[in-house]
Design a protein around this motif. Structure first.
Motif, short mmCIF file in Angstrom:
data_model
loop_
_atom_site.label_atom_id
_atom_site.label_comp_id
_atom_site.label_asym_id
_atom_site.label_seq_id
_atom_site.Cartn_x
_atom_site.Cartn_y
_atom_site.Cartn_z
N ARG A 15 0.61 -1.52 -0.42
CA ARG A 15 0.09 0.31 -0.01
C ARG A 15 1.43 0.99 -0.20
O ARG A 15 0.66 2.04 -0.88
CB ARG A 15 -0.94 0.06 1.11
N GLN A 16 1.93 1.49 0.76
CA GLN A 16 2.90 2.36 0.87
C GLN A 16 3.53 2.73 -0.27
O GLN A 16 3.55 3.64 -0.87
CB GLN A 16 3.85 2.28 2.27
N HIS A 17 3.67 1.72 -0.89
CA HIS A 17 4.68 1.52 -2.12
C HIS A 17 3.49 2.35 -3.39
O HIS A 17 4.06 2.50 -4.72
CB HIS A 17 5.45 0.50 -2.93
N LEU A 18 2.41 2.05 -3.52
CA LEU A 18 1.29 2.05 -4.81
C LEU A 18 0.68 3.79 -4.03
O LEU A 18 0.50 4.19 -5.07
CB LEU A 18 0.36 0.75 -4.82
N THR A 19 0.99 3.97 -3.41
CA THR A 19 0.23 5.27 -3.05
C THR A 19 1.51 6.67 -2.63
O THR A 19 0.89 7.89 -2.74
CB THR A 19 -0.69 5.31 -1.08
#
Length: 100
Positions: free
Chosen positions: A89-93
């Motif tokens: 999630r962190q990488h995608l946001t």
């Protein structure tokens, strides 16, 4: 027996079986260009490419022998979307490097 004739007890090395193939002049030119880029003879390039494709084809064949319940469970796992982890999630946001 002359000196040019092979000795009758010595086995001659076998080069291998012959594979014949017909191709259009365009296909042959394409194969020749690719072989030249690899520094190979046309026959070496074709055999190498065909062998790799054959290995990939054989490796792609998978057989799963499952009991009906295990099969249903397996299909359910394949159909269920994986829940993304916090790290994903962190990488995608986060903003892309060029947007920082």
């Amino acid at each position: 027996m002359t000196s040019a004739e092979p000795h009758p007890t010595r086995a001659q090395p076998r080069k291998g079986d012959v594979i014949q193939i017909r191709a259009s002049s365009e296909t042959k030119a394409l194969l020749n260009r690719a072989a030249a880029l690899r520094g190979q003879k046309l026959s070496e390039f074709m055999l190498d490419s065909a062998r790799r494709q054959a290995e990939e084809t054989l490796l792609d064949q998978r057989v799963f022998l499952l009991e009906p319940d295990a099969h249903a469970q397996f299909l359910a796992l394949l159909d269920a979307p994986a829940a993304p982890s916090d790290e994903v999630r962190q990488h995608l946001t986060r903003p892309a490097p060029w947007e920082r």
